[in-house]
Write a protein that holds these residues in place. Structure first.
Motif, mmCIF file in Angstrom:
data_model
loop_
_atom_site.group_PDB
_atom_site.id
_atom_site.type_symbol
_atom_site.label_atom_id
_atom_site.label_comp_id
_atom_site.label_asym_id
_atom_site.label_seq_id
_atom_site.Cartn_x
_atom_site.Cartn_y
_atom_site.Cartn_z
ATOM 1 N N LEU A 1 8.954 7.708 2.791
ATOM 2 C CA LEU A 1 9.086 7.593 4.391
ATOM 3 C C LEU A 1 8.321 8.134 6.082
ATOM 4 N N HIS A 2 7.201 8.170 5.518
ATOM 5 C CA HIS A 2 6.218 7.833 6.577
ATOM 6 C C HIS A 2 6.284 6.555 6.882
ATOM 7 N N CYS A 3 6.233 5.274 6.553
ATOM 8 C CA CYS A 3 6.651 4.399 6.890
ATOM 9 C C CYS A 3 7.505 4.302 8.253
ATOM 10 N N LEU A 4 8.422 5.153 7.970
ATOM 11 C CA LEU A 4 9.538 5.101 8.718
ATOM 12 C C LEU A 4 9.648 5.597 9.984
ATOM 13 N N ARG A 5 8.704 6.450 10.267
ATOM 14 C CA ARG A 5 8.793 8.061 10.862
ATOM 15 C C ARG A 5 7.708 7.136 12.043
ATOM 16 N N HIS A 6 6.631 6.413 11.749
ATOM 17 C CA HIS A 6 5.254 6.945 13.060
ATOM 18 C C HIS A 6 5.439 5.293 13.823
ATOM 19 N N THR A 7 4.349 4.684 14.583
ATOM 20 C CA THR A 7 4.207 4.056 15.949
ATOM 21 C C THR A 7 4.227 3.463 15.172
ATOM 22 N N THR A 8 4.350 1.702 15.405
ATOM 23 C CA THR A 8 3.834 0.189 15.005
ATOM 24 C C THR A 8 2.665 -0.184 14.368
ATOM 25 N N VAL A 9 1.361 0.845 14.847
ATOM 26 C CA VAL A 9 0.465 0.925 14.174
ATOM 27 C C VAL A 9 0.291 1.353 12.791
ATOM 28 N N VAL A 10 0.675 2.545 13.178
ATOM 29 C CA VAL A 10 1.093 2.989 11.655
ATOM 30 C C VAL A 10 1.409 3.174 10.457
ATOM 31 N N ARG A 11 2.748 2.083 11.063
ATOM 32 C CA ARG A 11 3.468 1.242 10.116
ATOM 33 C C ARG A 11 3.211 0.501 9.724
ATOM 34 N N ASP A 12 2.234 -0.320 10.196
ATOM 35 C CA ASP A 12 1.507 -1.883 9.546
ATOM 36 C C ASP A 12 0.385 -1.043 8.729
ATOM 37 N N GLU A 13 -0.621 -0.363 9.555
ATOM 38 C CA GLU A 13 -1.449 0.417 8.336
ATOM 39 C C GLU A 13 -1.161 0.525 6.952
ATOM 40 N N LEU A 14 0.086 1.720 7.047
ATOM 41 C CA LEU A 14 0.658 2.213 5.867
ATOM 42 C C LEU A 14 1.133 1.215 4.438
ATOM 43 N N LEU A 15 2.462 0.463 5.336
ATOM 44 C CA LEU A 15 2.402 -0.897 4.815
ATOM 45 C C LEU A 15 0.798 -1.980 4.133
ATOM 46 N N ARG A 16 -0.163 -2.214 4.627
ATOM 47 C CA ARG A 16 -1.039 -3.158 4.434
ATOM 48 C C ARG A 16 -1.949 -1.995 2.792
ATOM 49 N N LEU A 17 -1.856 -0.869 3.380
ATOM 50 C CA LEU A 17 -2.520 -0.376 2.353
ATOM 51 C C LEU A 17 -2.128 -0.307 1.623
ATOM 52 N N PHE A 18 -0.386 -0.393 0.667
ATOM 53 C CA PHE A 18 0.083 0.060 -0.195
ATOM 54 C C PHE A 18 0.238 -1.669 -1.146
ATOM 55 N N GLU A 19 -0.102 -2.524 -0.174
ATOM 56 C CA GLU A 19 -0.475 -3.901 -0.532
ATOM 57 C C GLU A 19 -1.633 -4.568 -0.736
ATOM 58 N N ALA A 20 -2.628 -3.769 -0.727
ATOM 59 C CA ALA A 20 -3.787 -3.616 -0.926
ATOM 60 C C ALA A 20 -4.665 -3.116 -2.337
ATOM 61 N N LEU A 21 -3.000 -1.433 -2.580
ATOM 62 C CA LEU A 21 -2.895 -1.208 -4.270
ATOM 63 C C LEU A 21 -2.802 -2.539 -5.012
ATOM 64 N N GLY A 22 -1.562 -3.138 -4.895
ATOM 65 C CA GLY A 22 -1.486 -4.600 -5.579
ATOM 66 C C GLY A 22 -0.538 -3.898 -6.484
ATOM 67 N N ASP A 23 -1.051 -4.303 -8.215
ATOM 68 C CA ASP A 23 -0.494 -4.006 -9.423
ATOM 69 C C ASP A 23 -0.434 -2.411 -9.211
ATOM 70 N N ALA A 24 -1.442 -1.959 -9.448
ATOM 71 C CA ALA A 24 -1.766 -0.606 -9.241
ATOM 72 C C ALA A 24 -0.373 0.702 -8.937
ATOM 73 N N LEU A 25 0.141 0.086 -7.826
ATOM 74 C CA LEU A 25 0.977 1.560 -7.482
ATOM 75 C C LEU A 25 2.580 1.305 -7.386
ATOM 76 N N TRP A 26 3.354 2.106 -8.093
ATOM 77 C CA TRP A 26 4.385 1.887 -9.176
ATOM 78 C C TRP A 26 4.629 3.044 -8.568
ATOM 79 N N ILE A 27 6.439 4.049 -8.652
ATOM 80 C CA ILE A 27 6.917 4.906 -8.689
ATOM 81 C C ILE A 27 7.624 5.256 -9.711
ATOM 82 N N PRO A 28 8.000 6.801 -10.730
ATOM 83 C CA PRO A 28 9.663 6.885 -10.828
ATOM 84 C C PRO A 28 10.695 6.953 -10.205
ATOM 85 N N TYR A 29 11.944 6.633 -10.734
ATOM 86 C CA TYR A 29 13.009 5.993 -10.361
ATOM 87 C C TYR A 29 13.195 7.503 -9.308
#
Length: 375
Positions: free
Chosen positions: A33-61
């Motif tokens: 939800l932080h991806c929706l709360r913050h300014t453009t710079v913050v949102r972009d960096e958070l998405l970039r971080l999740f992209e960097a995690l690649g296949d190691a990123l996973w969430i439970p239903y």
């Protein structure tokens, strides 16, 4: 000793670094939800971080469900903030105006001048809120949702079937009664099982994922409750030792947990693409955490106040009855001992609430110790 009691020894930097090489990274719903709360710079960096995690990123239903259930509150809450802040300021200005108008002759205060200044401040504030509303990045946030959905495609666990959930509820009630982490801090929630047992569902899914993939799990969470964290003298040492031991016993793998701002600092060392803006991201996250803490403190204070007033009302009725005051409650002789016992109990409860309020106030005034967080 370390082998027999693995959860009671905070991980060394080299151990954590080794985990990062192969672990599955699981953000909780608040992190998403932080991806929706913050300014453009913050949102972009958070998405970039999740992209960097690649296949190691996973969430439970369950994480995805909690995100979907709360994202509209975050989005509309941001939109509602403009009018809410204007209403608050109008109320404050009205109080200030009334106070000024009630002021009798004063040697230095020019009432009319101050009234005009208040009007100017309110007009400027409304103008700024109007400009902010017109600049609200609704389209950008919609784009963030699309990117987040794409990132998590095929990286979400399965929904629990009804029979499995029924079994979990029975186990959860037993665990919570014994304060076995995680999730027991949610046992008073009145909502459905997905609220009361949400943390336990996430926990079970992380264990299953680690066991199936034969990989450790790093959980990234803004949940500061004691049923996740080993807290010693106010310092977070890492995951609860019981969690590490259960994870190893059930999955044969290691488990680690980060607060999100802490995770960012370590991620910046490993992913240079986010390093330049990590300080700005962390500053925004910490400001959001401070605001959330103040909201929680205010809600807790309101609840304590209502409870204390109810206890005080009951105490006053008992005192009146024991004193035999006309118009008070009637107390027959046989009831007096029970009333005195209840009065003593009420005084203890009221004192406890007052002490809790004092401790909460001291906690609010004290700054967190950044060195007290584990790596």
């Amino acid at each position: 000793m370390r082998e027999k009691f693995p959860g009671w020894y905070p991980k060394k930097p080299e151990q954590v670094a080794k985990l990062w090489e192969t672990a599955i990274f699981v953000p909780d719903a608040n992190v998403l939800l932080h991806c929706l709360r913050h300014t453009t710079v913050v949102r972009d960096e958070l998405l970039r971080l999740f992209e960097a995690l690649g296949d190691a990123l996973w969430i439970p239903y369950q994480v995805g469900l909690e995100f979907q259930r709360n994202r509209l509150d975050v989005e509309f809450g941001a939109l509602d903030a403009y009018d809410a802040l204007i209403r608050d300021q109008e109320a404050n200005i009205d109080k200030a105006r009334d106070r000024l108008r009630q002021l009798r002759a004063h040697p230095t205060i020019d009432v009319q001048k101050e009234l005009a200044a208040l009007d100017m401040f309110l007009s400027d504030f409304k103008g700024r809120m109007g400009a902010a509303r017109r600049a609200h990045p609704s389209a950008e946030i919609d784009g963030v949702l699309e990117k987040l959905a794409a990132l998590l495609e095929n990286r979400i666990g399965d929904k629990w079937p009804a029979d499995k959930l029924t079994t979990l509820k029975k186990e959860g009630e037993d665990r919570y009664s014994k304060k076995i982490p995680p999730g027991y801090k949610d046992q008073k929630k009145d909502a459905g099982e997905y609220d009361k047992f949400g943390d336990l569902i996430i926990w079970k899914d992380m264990i299953a994922k680690a066991k199936a993939g034969k990989r450790a799990v790093i959980f990234i969470s803004d949940d500061a409750k004691e049923d996740w964290w080993w807290i010693h003298r106010g310092r977070k040492m890492g995951p609860r030792p019981e969690l590490i031991e259960e994870f190893r016993a059930e999955a044969g793998q290691d488990f680690h947990i980060y607060e999100f701002s802490q995770f960012l600092r370590f991620a910046a060392d490993r992913f240079p693409d986010i390093r330049s803006n990590v300080a700005k991201v962390e500053e925004s996250l910490l400001a959001d955490e401070e605001a959330r803490r103040r909201q929680d403190d205010a809600a807790a204070a309101l609840e304590r106040g209502l409870k204390q007033r109810a206890l005080e009302d009951e105490r006053d009725q008992i005192v009146t009855a024991l004193a035999g005051t006309p118009g008070g409650l009637a107390a027959v002789p046989g009831d007096r001992a029970a009333l005195r016992a209840r009065l003593e109990e009420l005084n203890k409860q009221i004192k406890s609430i007052s002490e809790e309020a004092g401790q909460s106030s001291q906690h609010s005034d004290s700054a967190p110790d950044p060195d007290g967080r584990s790596s």
